[in-house]
Motif scaffolding. Structure first.
Motif, mmCIF file in Angstrom:
data_model
loop_
_atom_site.group_PDB
_atom_site.id
_atom_site.type_symbol
_atom_site.label_atom_id
_atom_site.label_comp_id
_atom_site.label_asym_id
_atom_site.label_seq_id
_atom_site.Cartn_x
_atom_site.Cartn_y
_atom_site.Cartn_z
ATOM 1 N N LEU A 136 -38.646 -28.155 8.287
ATOM 2 C CA LEU A 136 -37.618 -29.027 7.033
ATOM 3 C C LEU A 136 -36.863 -28.606 6.316
ATOM 4 O O LEU A 136 -35.971 -29.319 5.377
ATOM 5 C CB LEU A 136 -38.726 -28.643 5.357
ATOM 6 C CG LEU A 136 -40.402 -29.202 5.523
ATOM 7 C CD1 LEU A 136 -41.289 -28.820 4.331
ATOM 8 C CD2 LEU A 136 -40.006 -30.911 4.973
ATOM 9 N N ALA A 137 -36.340 -27.538 5.901
ATOM 10 C CA ALA A 137 -35.625 -26.653 5.189
ATOM 11 C C ALA A 137 -33.637 -27.432 5.670
ATOM 12 O O ALA A 137 -33.030 -27.619 4.781
ATOM 13 C CB ALA A 137 -34.614 -25.325 5.938
ATOM 14 N N ASN A 138 -34.076 -27.809 7.172
ATOM 15 C CA ASN A 138 -32.885 -28.381 8.454
ATOM 16 C C ASN A 138 -32.934 -29.433 7.953
ATOM 17 O O ASN A 138 -32.035 -30.151 8.190
ATOM 18 C CB ASN A 138 -32.838 -27.200 9.568
ATOM 19 C CG ASN A 138 -32.219 -25.743 9.770
ATOM 20 O OD1 ASN A 138 -32.003 -25.614 8.143
ATOM 21 N ND2 ASN A 138 -33.218 -25.176 10.353
ATOM 22 N N SER A 139 -33.180 -29.929 7.655
ATOM 23 C CA SER A 139 -33.793 -31.841 6.883
ATOM 24 C C SER A 139 -32.768 -33.353 6.460
ATOM 25 O O SER A 139 -33.078 -33.879 6.105
ATOM 26 C CB SER A 139 -35.379 -31.575 7.323
ATOM 27 O OG SER A 139 -35.658 -31.794 5.201
ATOM 28 N N THR A 140 -31.533 -32.044 5.766
ATOM 29 C CA THR A 140 -31.035 -32.921 5.131
ATOM 30 C C THR A 140 -29.713 -32.561 5.411
ATOM 31 O O THR A 140 -28.885 -31.989 7.034
ATOM 32 C CB THR A 140 -30.827 -32.513 3.661
ATOM 33 O OG1 THR A 140 -29.926 -31.204 3.992
ATOM 34 C CG2 THR A 140 -32.321 -32.333 3.223
ATOM 35 N N GLU A 141 -28.683 -33.171 5.379
ATOM 36 C CA GLU A 141 -27.158 -33.600 5.692
ATOM 37 C C GLU A 141 -26.647 -32.464 5.426
ATOM 38 O O GLU A 141 -25.583 -32.006 6.031
ATOM 39 C CB GLU A 141 -26.695 -34.842 5.736
ATOM 40 C CG GLU A 141 -26.093 -35.066 4.266
ATOM 41 C CD GLU A 141 -25.410 -36.232 3.392
ATOM 42 O OE1 GLU A 141 -24.298 -36.600 4.452
ATOM 43 O OE2 GLU A 141 -26.017 -37.078 2.384
ATOM 44 N N TYR A 142 -26.709 -31.714 4.244
ATOM 45 C CA TYR A 142 -25.813 -30.925 3.439
ATOM 46 C C TYR A 142 -27.236 -28.767 4.202
ATOM 47 O O TYR A 142 -27.415 -29.109 5.077
ATOM 48 C CB TYR A 142 -26.572 -30.330 1.775
ATOM 49 C CG TYR A 142 -26.285 -31.465 1.802
ATOM 50 C CD1 TYR A 142 -24.756 -31.886 1.660
ATOM 51 C CD2 TYR A 142 -27.214 -33.107 0.867
ATOM 52 C CE1 TYR A 142 -24.243 -33.397 1.156
ATOM 53 C CE2 TYR A 142 -26.684 -33.128 0.591
ATOM 54 C CZ TYR A 142 -25.330 -33.632 0.310
ATOM 55 O OH TYR A 142 -25.290 -34.932 -0.807
ATOM 56 N N GLY A 143 -25.414 -28.259 4.935
ATOM 57 C CA GLY A 143 -25.378 -27.473 4.803
ATOM 58 C C GLY A 143 -25.138 -26.016 4.423
ATOM 59 O O GLY A 143 -24.055 -25.459 5.107
ATOM 60 N N LEU A 144 -25.227 -25.855 3.256
ATOM 61 C CA LEU A 144 -24.270 -24.977 2.337
ATOM 62 C C LEU A 144 -25.180 -23.381 1.742
ATOM 63 O O LEU A 144 -25.004 -22.685 2.598
ATOM 64 C CB LEU A 144 -24.074 -25.297 0.349
ATOM 65 C CG LEU A 144 -22.981 -25.094 -0.314
ATOM 66 C CD1 LEU A 144 -21.552 -24.750 0.371
ATOM 67 C CD2 LEU A 144 -22.448 -25.859 -1.031
ATOM 68 N N GLY A 145 -25.761 -23.455 1.077
ATOM 69 C CA GLY A 145 -26.701 -22.027 0.729
ATOM 70 C C GLY A 145 -28.232 -22.851 1.249
ATOM 71 O O GLY A 145 -28.640 -23.805 0.375
ATOM 72 N N GLY A 146 -28.853 -21.618 1.034
ATOM 73 C CA GLY A 146 -30.444 -21.390 0.690
ATOM 74 C C GLY A 146 -31.089 -20.298 0.789
ATOM 75 O O GLY A 146 -30.320 -19.003 0.990
ATOM 76 N N GLY A 147 -32.212 -19.924 0.305
ATOM 77 C CA GLY A 147 -32.446 -18.910 0.055
ATOM 78 C C GLY A 147 -34.636 -18.223 0.974
ATOM 79 O O GLY A 147 -35.083 -19.994 1.255
ATOM 80 N N LEU A 148 -34.840 -17.897 0.628
ATOM 81 C CA LEU A 148 -36.353 -17.466 1.205
ATOM 82 C C LEU A 148 -36.803 -16.302 1.180
ATOM 83 O O LEU A 148 -36.210 -15.119 0.365
ATOM 84 C CB LEU A 148 -37.009 -17.559 2.434
ATOM 85 C CG LEU A 148 -35.654 -15.821 3.695
ATOM 86 C CD1 LEU A 148 -36.972 -15.249 3.382
ATOM 87 C CD2 LEU A 148 -35.139 -16.669 5.119
#
Ligand code: TAP
Length: 489
Positions: A403-415
């Protein structure tokens, strides 16, 4: 409050050649703050010519001396902190508590970091064949064009100009038309700090005309852009003429994952900061909440009640926690995603509209908004760039990574998790330039900032940024000049 309203070219504040101006509005009530000179193509040519003239002496200046000027600028930012914070709040709508506590100190911190960095970029010696010496130096690229957006105009001037200047480049920087005021104030402080004329040129202008001209300019050797992915793609095309270097910091759709072992009070608070700070107008905003199904209800109880209690108001009021969006067009764009949520069969859990308070009716306000939708829906895939967060649930680590990797973007993310092993595994599996564990949106001038995929390429900050603003030069020396180098016959 005295405001700088002219273009800063070749060390002087000047009108646009044709006298054009931009009307700068206060996002709190859309009243006019002031008129600012609007650079046209001819003004961009003037600015680039000044930067080109200034380049050789700036490049050859002792690096420590360039650093000293940046350190002086950092001091001046601190000396003028109150004024800068007020101008930034007035111009952008950021609450004064944020501009005072975050934007201005981070700006000074960044100029200071790169001031210190100026004389720390070393070359290397490569162990090559006996009889030869090979050394590698780093040389500034030349005249650099920088185009910045309206969401963090003060801070982004430092992110872009700090490394470029420390490395010995000269700069033409184009702030966004809607928020030109603090960049011009920085021009004034640079003149006071003693930067030589032409080293920095600050030209508020329309992106579509003057911005494009800057990106196409044959005398500009690099273009650094922060903004939308769609304009980023155009910048790549504009750069083709002289094959200038390109650095792109574009959009994002940050996944913010809350596991069932997370410390929930911290996760709730941090997730609210992740999306609602700066009214959600941040490329790294945590705009997709991915909640483990076992804690989803408990998390949402706390999160929705926090979202509902955020104090909206005039950005200059010290009690205000969330201000208006920076422009009416951004307000419209965010509200349109509320309509899209309904059209796609989603549910608005809170917000989704302008606030009822009549005192805020003329401003660009939108209530903190939380929606539930399907992961493939537009509201879970596209960058909204406002106080708007989507919610999905998951039941396993594998599912949430997908799910986290399911968009075209890849800038910032958290957990958010207290399981160390899971945290490291998931952080490693996220397709993202930055990952925050049990925190969100931490930035530091020493730590590389940038993305992958449609979020762009290249890195701001740290040593990475110094490499972005320099070219490697490899020098080969035949140590014993009496011995001819090998030549096959
Ligand atoms: P953009 O159009 O991308 O604006 C960013 C900067 O690029 C501004 O300085 C703009 O100038 C300039 N620009 C626009 N068109 C240009 C062109 N053809 N050539 C050269 N420069 C050009 O962003 P926006 O329209 O203000 O916002 C739209 C969306 O972009 C937002 O909703 C958000 O999704 C995204 N965005 C992302 C970021 C970050 S941090 N990644 C920042 C802002 C916006 P003007 O002064 O004419 O606008």
């Amino acid at each position: 409050m005295p405001l700088q309203t002219k273009l800063f070219i070749d060390g002087e504040f000047v009108e646009a050649e044709d006298g054009s101006t931009i009307t700068v509005l206060n996002p709190h009530d859309n009243s006019e703050i002031t008129q600012v000179a609007q650079a046209q193509v001819a003004d961009i040519d003037r600015a680039v010519a000044a930067a080109k003239r200034a380049f050789p002496a700036w490049r050859d200046m002792q690096a420590a001396e360039r650093g000293r000027l940046l350190l002086r600028l950092a001091d001046l930012v601190e000396d003028n902190a109150e004024e800068l914070a007020r101008i930034e709040s007035l111009d952008t709508g950021h609450p004064i508590r944020d501009t005072t506590g975050l934007d201005v100190p981070r700006t000074a911190f960044t100029y200071r970091y790169f001031g210190g960095m100026a004389d720390k970029v070393q070359g290397s010696v490569v162990p090559v064949e006996p009889g030869f010496l090979n050394y590698v130096t780093r040389e500034p690229v030349g005249v650099v064009g920088q185009i910045i957006p309206w969401n963090f105009p003060l801070m982004f001037t430092s992110w872009k100009m700090g490394p470029a200047l420390a490395a010995g480049n000269t700069v033409v920087i184009k702030p966004a038309q809607v928020t030109p005021l603090t960049a011009l104030k920085i021009g004034e402080l640079m003149a006071e700090a003693g930067f030589p004329p032409g080293v920095v040129n600050i030209v508020p202008a329309s992106g579509r005309t003057a911005g494009q001209h800057l990106a196409e300019h044959p005398d500009v050797q690099k273009i650094a852009f922060t903004g939308s992915t769609s304009v980023g793609r155009k910048i790549v095309n504009y750069s083709a003429g002289n094959l200038k270097r390109v650095q792109l910091e574009l959009g994002g759709k940050g996944a913010n994952i809350v596991f069932d072992d997370a410390f929930l009070p911290g996760a709730i608070n941090g997730s609210a900061f992740a999306i609602f700070h700066n009214q959600g107008q941040a490329c790294i905003a945590g705009s997709r909440l991915l909640l483990h199904e076992r804690i989803a209800d408990e998390f949402l109880d706390g999160f929705l009640s926090l979202a509902g209690s955020i104090r909206l108001g005039n950005p200059l009021d010290p009690d205000t926690e969330m201000g208006p969006l920076t422009s009416t067009s951004q307000q419209k764009a965010v509200l349109s995603y509320c309509d899209i949520t309904y059209q796609e069969g989603g549910e608005i859990l809170i917000g989704g509209k302008r606030p009822d308070d009549p005192g805020l009716a003329d401003g660009n306000y939108v209530e903190p908004t939380v929606v539930r939708a399907q992961p493939e829906d537009r509201v879970c895939q596209e960058e909204v760039f406002g106080p708007f967060v989507s919610v999905n649930t998951f039941s396993s680590d594998e599912e949430v990574i997908e799910l986290a990797n399911s968009t075209e973007y890849g800038l910032g993310g958290g957990l958010w998790s207290r399981d160390l092993s899971r945290a490291h595994k998931v952080a490693g599996a996220m397709r993202s330039g930055m990952v925050w564990v049990n925190c969100y949106k931490r930035v530091n001038p020493g730590s590389p900032f940038g993305g992958v995929g449609s979020s762009g390429y290249g890195r701001e900050m740290g040593f990475e940024a110094m490499h972005e603003y320099t070219d490697a030069k490899s020098v080969w020396v035949n140590v014993d000049a009496q011995i001819p180098p090998y030549y096959p016959r």
